[in-house]
Scaffold this motif. Sequence first.
Motif, mmCIF file in Angstrom:
data_model
loop_
_atom_site.group_PDB
_atom_site.id
_atom_site.type_symbol
_atom_site.label_atom_id
_atom_site.label_comp_id
_atom_site.label_asym_id
_atom_site.label_seq_id
_atom_site.Cartn_x
_atom_site.Cartn_y
_atom_site.Cartn_z
ATOM 1 N N PHE A 50 0.762 -1.203 0.103
ATOM 2 C CA PHE A 50 -0.099 -0.074 0.028
ATOM 3 C C PHE A 50 0.938 1.263 -0.090
ATOM 4 N N TYR A 51 1.923 1.230 0.533
ATOM 5 C CA TYR A 51 2.969 2.437 0.759
ATOM 6 C C TYR A 51 4.193 2.277 -0.189
ATOM 7 N N THR A 52 4.286 1.091 -1.005
ATOM 8 C CA THR A 52 5.522 0.904 -1.823
ATOM 9 C C THR A 52 5.494 1.763 -2.721
ATOM 10 N N THR A 53 6.719 2.244 -2.886
ATOM 11 C CA THR A 53 7.180 3.276 -3.939
ATOM 12 C C THR A 53 8.203 2.445 -4.841
ATOM 13 N N THR A 54 8.089 3.122 -6.268
ATOM 14 C CA THR A 54 8.860 2.752 -7.283
ATOM 15 C C THR A 54 9.540 3.834 -7.901
ATOM 16 N N ASP A 55 10.961 3.767 -7.985
ATOM 17 C CA ASP A 55 11.997 4.776 -8.858
ATOM 18 C C ASP A 55 11.620 4.467 -10.214
ATOM 19 N N ARG A 56 12.506 5.404 -10.841
ATOM 20 C CA ARG A 56 12.604 5.489 -12.264
ATOM 21 C C ARG A 56 13.252 4.011 -13.059
ATOM 22 N N GLN A 57 13.941 3.543 -12.040
ATOM 23 C CA GLN A 57 14.717 2.357 -12.667
ATOM 24 C C GLN A 57 13.634 0.886 -12.167
ATOM 25 N N GLY A 58 12.630 1.419 -11.667
ATOM 26 C CA GLY A 58 11.677 0.185 -11.428
ATOM 27 C C GLY A 58 11.971 -0.570 -9.938
ATOM 28 N N VAL A 59 12.908 -0.069 -9.403
ATOM 29 C CA VAL A 59 13.196 -0.575 -8.158
ATOM 30 C C VAL A 59 12.089 -0.206 -6.867
ATOM 31 N N LYS A 60 11.829 -1.314 -6.354
ATOM 32 C CA LYS A 60 10.726 -1.047 -5.258
ATOM 33 C C LYS A 60 11.394 -0.638 -3.659
ATOM 34 N N SER A 61 10.644 0.211 -3.184
ATOM 35 C CA SER A 61 11.145 0.798 -1.763
ATOM 36 C C SER A 61 9.957 0.657 -0.700
ATOM 37 N N ASP A 62 10.290 0.343 0.407
ATOM 38 C CA ASP A 62 9.327 0.491 1.641
ATOM 39 C C ASP A 62 9.550 1.583 2.622
ATOM 40 N N GLY A 63 10.547 2.545 1.952
ATOM 41 C CA GLY A 63 11.037 3.465 2.861
ATOM 42 C C GLY A 63 9.886 4.261 3.481
ATOM 43 N N LEU A 64 8.672 4.645 2.832
ATOM 44 C CA LEU A 64 7.274 5.279 3.449
ATOM 45 C C LEU A 64 7.162 4.488 4.521
ATOM 46 N N GLU A 65 7.055 3.136 4.354
ATOM 47 C CA GLU A 65 6.615 2.291 5.618
ATOM 48 C C GLU A 65 7.250 2.454 6.665
ATOM 49 N N LYS A 66 8.713 2.562 6.468
ATOM 50 C CA LYS A 66 9.545 2.561 7.688
ATOM 51 C C LYS A 66 9.552 3.951 8.308
ATOM 52 N N MET A 67 9.263 4.904 7.461
ATOM 53 C CA MET A 67 9.153 6.222 8.023
ATOM 54 C C MET A 67 7.881 6.378 9.019
ATOM 55 N N LEU A 68 6.739 5.555 8.621
ATOM 56 C CA LEU A 68 5.490 5.860 9.277
ATOM 57 C C LEU A 68 5.736 4.814 10.753
ATOM 58 N N SER A 69 6.569 3.898 10.488
ATOM 59 C CA SER A 69 6.805 3.069 11.690
ATOM 60 C C SER A 69 7.516 3.729 12.712
ATOM 61 N N LYS A 70 8.411 4.818 12.557
ATOM 62 C CA LYS A 70 9.130 5.588 13.377
ATOM 63 C C LYS A 70 8.140 6.608 14.180
ATOM 64 N N LEU A 71 7.155 7.234 12.975
ATOM 65 C CA LEU A 71 6.267 8.018 13.930
ATOM 66 C C LEU A 71 5.175 7.369 14.883
ATOM 67 N N GLU A 72 5.023 6.097 14.530
ATOM 68 C CA GLU A 72 4.129 5.344 15.304
ATOM 69 C C GLU A 72 4.726 5.140 16.411
ATOM 70 N N SER A 73 5.851 4.635 16.527
ATOM 71 C CA SER A 73 6.641 4.305 17.576
ATOM 72 C C SER A 73 6.517 5.734 18.631
ATOM 73 N N ALA A 74 6.601 6.709 18.221
ATOM 74 C CA ALA A 74 6.699 7.876 19.121
ATOM 75 C C ALA A 74 5.246 8.164 19.481
ATOM 76 N N ALA A 75 4.245 8.116 18.343
ATOM 77 C CA ALA A 75 3.081 8.341 18.883
ATOM 78 C C ALA A 75 2.485 7.097 19.917
ATOM 79 N N HIS A 76 2.968 5.966 20.096
ATOM 80 C CA HIS A 76 2.561 4.969 21.116
ATOM 81 C C HIS A 76 3.026 5.414 22.317
ATOM 82 N N GLY A 77 3.969 6.086 22.576
ATOM 83 C CA GLY A 77 4.285 6.493 23.869
ATOM 84 C C GLY A 77 3.442 7.741 24.276
ATOM 85 N N VAL A 78 3.097 8.482 23.518
ATOM 86 C CA VAL A 78 2.093 9.663 23.672
ATOM 87 C C VAL A 78 0.736 9.088 24.158
#
Length: 311
Positions: A50-78
């Motif tokens: 759902f959050y997978t991005t693909t660059d111009r070379q067709g390489v897939k990345s889950d970088g957005l999913e990892k970024m969301l996970s960091k936000l979620e970790s901080a929000a969990h504490g709040v």
Amino acid sequence: MANPAKRHHYLPQFYLRGFTGADGLVCLFDRETRTFRKQPPACTALENDFYTTTDRQGVKSDGLEKMLSKLESAAHGVISRLDARQTGWLDEQERASFAIFLALFYCRTPAFHKEQVAVAEQMYRAWMKANHPTFEVTAQWFEEKAKETGETTDPEIVAAFFETIRDDLYDVEVPRQHIIRLMGDAALHLARVLLTLDWYFAIAPPGLAFITSDAPFMIAPPHGMENDWRAYGVLTPGAATTIPLSPSTCVVIRGEGGQDHYGSMRKDAARRMNENVAKNSDRFVIARDQPYLERLVKRTRVDQYRWTSRF
């Protein structure tokens, strides 16, 4: 190099675990199948890539999913601190990060995806009709293209093309990458807006827990505008944004000020909020208590209709 994660939760798993019962399962009503069921958070509110991005070379990345996970970790504490009746922020950055977390409850869901696809589709159709208002204009457009390519113009193709545009006889495919980019831009913009408004953290009344859904970011219209066709948003005077954070805590955002307030919610207000959560859901309504969820579905009649785009 590890393969990118494919199972992407559009509701954080820690968030869903907060709505589980003693058996570790969430109670869920599926508006599509009109069924109730219990299931683990790990199998709830997720879509592959759902959050997978693909660059111009067709390489897939889950970088957005990892970024969301960091936000979620901080929000969990709040949220854990709020549930424990602890107030305040560690620093201003924590509040800013939590504002992005809250904004993503609106931007990261399938409901946002469908709404943006509907907007893009209707804008494209309107643009095509504006550029081909009559058969004569379309014929002239074909003639200009024929001069550029040296090809001849077939009147039957021109007529078919014009009728296709006029009668909307074609599909519009909106790339997922476009929606992901919109998601990021919208979340950052919305977070900046939320930071200027007052936040009211409210505790659920005794004997009544908050529920949630797959579209937990709700905007209630100003009083008297409940049946008004005009659009309203987080900055509309009198409107209130409500987000359930856990069965015992929610946040209500309204009015300019940028200040935090803490208190409790009356039982009648909590009941209305749960009803609005159910009505605002895209597909899933989620709670701890299935008997209560069944009564709520019956009362709100959300089993009798589904989400439809305003566009």
